[in-house]
Design a protein around this motif. Structure first.
Motif, mmCIF file in Angstrom:
data_model
loop_
_atom_site.group_PDB
_atom_site.id
_atom_site.type_symbol
_atom_site.label_atom_id
_atom_site.label_comp_id
_atom_site.label_asym_id
_atom_site.label_seq_id
_atom_site.Cartn_x
_atom_site.Cartn_y
_atom_site.Cartn_z
ATOM 1 N N UNK A 30 24.008 7.871 11.162
ATOM 2 C CA UNK A 30 23.429 8.312 9.717
ATOM 3 C C UNK A 30 22.512 7.075 9.645
ATOM 4 N N UNK A 31 21.351 7.291 8.968
ATOM 5 C CA UNK A 31 20.534 6.134 8.337
ATOM 6 C C UNK A 31 19.840 6.641 7.150
ATOM 7 N N UNK A 32 19.470 5.644 6.226
ATOM 8 C CA UNK A 32 18.641 5.916 4.944
ATOM 9 C C UNK A 32 17.166 5.864 5.440
ATOM 10 N N UNK A 33 16.554 6.675 4.571
ATOM 11 C CA UNK A 33 15.077 6.744 4.631
ATOM 12 C C UNK A 33 14.516 6.850 3.398
ATOM 13 N N UNK A 34 13.421 5.882 2.906
ATOM 14 C CA UNK A 34 12.867 6.300 1.618
ATOM 15 C C UNK A 34 13.181 5.099 0.689
ATOM 16 N N UNK A 35 12.805 5.054 -0.446
ATOM 17 C CA UNK A 35 13.224 4.184 -1.312
ATOM 18 C C UNK A 35 14.722 4.170 -1.777
ATOM 19 N N UNK A 36 15.317 2.867 -1.376
ATOM 20 C CA UNK A 36 16.551 2.934 -2.007
ATOM 21 C C UNK A 36 17.072 1.724 -2.690
ATOM 22 N N UNK A 37 18.119 1.723 -3.374
ATOM 23 C CA UNK A 37 18.802 0.633 -4.146
ATOM 24 C C UNK A 37 19.809 0.079 -3.299
ATOM 25 N N UNK A 38 20.401 -1.270 -3.773
ATOM 26 C CA UNK A 38 21.153 -2.029 -3.243
ATOM 27 C C UNK A 38 22.598 -1.089 -3.182
ATOM 28 N N UNK A 39 22.797 -0.426 -4.288
ATOM 29 C CA UNK A 39 23.946 0.363 -4.220
ATOM 30 C C UNK A 39 24.192 1.258 -3.004
ATOM 31 N N UNK A 40 23.189 1.976 -2.956
ATOM 32 C CA UNK A 40 23.261 2.664 -1.438
ATOM 33 C C UNK A 40 23.754 2.018 -0.389
ATOM 34 N N UNK A 41 23.389 0.565 -0.105
ATOM 35 C CA UNK A 41 24.113 -0.409 0.980
ATOM 36 C C UNK A 41 25.460 -0.620 0.798
ATOM 37 N N UNK A 100 20.896 -13.919 -7.359
ATOM 38 C CA UNK A 100 21.160 -15.214 -8.170
ATOM 39 C C UNK A 100 19.725 -15.521 -8.810
ATOM 40 N N UNK A 101 18.699 -15.028 -8.486
ATOM 41 C CA UNK A 101 17.428 -15.511 -9.021
ATOM 42 C C UNK A 101 17.300 -14.305 -10.418
ATOM 43 N N UNK A 102 18.251 -13.615 -10.406
ATOM 44 C CA UNK A 102 18.178 -12.658 -11.638
ATOM 45 C C UNK A 102 16.807 -11.911 -11.359
ATOM 46 N N UNK A 103 16.404 -11.530 -10.379
ATOM 47 C CA UNK A 103 15.054 -10.951 -10.190
ATOM 48 C C UNK A 103 15.405 -9.419 -10.603
ATOM 49 N N UNK A 104 14.408 -8.944 -11.569
ATOM 50 C CA UNK A 104 14.527 -7.647 -12.203
ATOM 51 C C UNK A 104 14.487 -6.500 -10.985
ATOM 52 N N UNK A 105 15.408 -5.487 -11.056
ATOM 53 C CA UNK A 105 15.444 -4.259 -10.145
ATOM 54 C C UNK A 105 13.999 -3.614 -10.156
ATOM 55 N N UNK A 106 13.313 -3.435 -11.415
ATOM 56 C CA UNK A 106 12.481 -2.879 -11.538
ATOM 57 C C UNK A 106 11.004 -3.484 -10.798
ATOM 58 N N UNK A 107 11.128 -4.774 -10.436
ATOM 59 C CA UNK A 107 9.933 -5.465 -9.535
ATOM 60 C C UNK A 107 10.421 -5.585 -8.248
ATOM 61 N N UNK A 108 11.525 -4.883 -7.649
ATOM 62 C CA UNK A 108 11.903 -4.813 -6.336
ATOM 63 C C UNK A 108 12.028 -3.324 -5.825
ATOM 64 N N UNK A 109 11.278 -3.395 -4.815
ATOM 65 C CA UNK A 109 11.232 -1.974 -4.189
ATOM 66 C C UNK A 109 11.678 -2.002 -2.606
ATOM 67 N N UNK A 110 12.945 -1.471 -2.242
ATOM 68 C CA UNK A 110 13.558 -1.418 -0.974
ATOM 69 C C UNK A 110 13.204 -0.281 -0.286
ATOM 70 N N UNK A 111 12.751 -0.238 0.642
ATOM 71 C CA UNK A 111 11.987 0.955 1.508
ATOM 72 C C UNK A 111 12.879 0.912 2.862
ATOM 73 N N UNK A 112 13.550 1.854 2.888
ATOM 74 C CA UNK A 112 14.322 2.195 4.254
ATOM 75 C C UNK A 112 13.339 3.022 5.240
ATOM 76 N N UNK A 113 13.056 2.439 6.359
ATOM 77 C CA UNK A 113 12.052 3.073 7.262
ATOM 78 C C UNK A 113 13.056 3.895 8.402
ATOM 79 N N UNK A 114 12.199 4.704 8.883
ATOM 80 C CA UNK A 114 12.656 5.683 9.994
ATOM 81 C C UNK A 114 13.001 5.071 11.354
#
Length: 182
Positions: A30-41, A100-114
């Motif tokens: 399996x692999x993830x594709x598209x916008x994901x969140x840390x929770x998916x990992x 650790x930087x308390x970087x807001x999740x709404x400013x982070x976009x994680x994109x899993x590629x094919x």
């Protein structure tokens, strides 16, 4: 009624283009594709590599305060492949740093590629193509929707030091750039 059904179908289609999807290689892996969140990992089967690499990642605490001061109001795009060895090694460290930087999740976009040959390193939303993605992981820092710079595959010094150089607008040339000076 017909327009309502068509509108609903269109909205569902657009939503699915941007949503995370789990696919399989021909081998069944399996692999993830598209916008994901840390929770998916953090879920099986990805947690098998994510959790230990996140746990063992060490962050230079001396750079946390200067980074936290500079990263405000920036957006980060993080392209990765859940099938990619470099992503498996580096992404947990990146996400631990951002945590650790308390970087807001709404400013982070994680994109899993094919990872499939016919769609290699593409994303359903087209951002991989828009941002000329060649290698993963790639972390792109944006300010006002304009790219400041990127870290490609691995940092030159460390994720913390390289990110700080970018945020301080110092000369920074990422790996695999044709004019890279060592």
């Amino acid at each position: 009624m017909k327009n309502l059904i068509l509108t609903s179908f269109t909205l569902l289609f657009i939503y699915n283009l941007n949503a995370q999807t789990e696919l399989q290689f021909k081998s069944g892996a399996p692999f993830l594709l598209g916008e994901i969140a840390q929770e998916h990992l953090e879920e099986p089967p990805y947690k098998n590599w994510f959790a230990p690499n996140f746990e063992k990642a060490t962050i230079d605490q001396n750079l946390i305060t200067p980074l936290a001061e500079k990263i405000t109001h920036k957006k980060i795009l993080l392209f990765m492949g859940t099938w990619c060895g470099d992503s498996k090694r580096e992404v947990p460290t990146i996400l631990k740093l951002l945590q650790q930087l308390n970087f807001p999740n709404n400013q982070l976009e994680i994109i899993a590629v094919d990872g499939r040959k016919e769609f290699y390193k593409t994303s359903p939303d087209g951002k991989a193509t828009t941002f000329n993605l060649k290698r993963v992981p790639t972390l792109i820092v944006l300010e006002n929707n304009k790219e400041l710079n990127r870290i490609v595959e691995t940092p030159i010094i460390s994720w913390e030091a390289d990110l700080l150089a970018i945020l301080n607008q110092q000369k920074y040339v990422p790996n695999y750039t044709t004019n890279r000076i060592e």
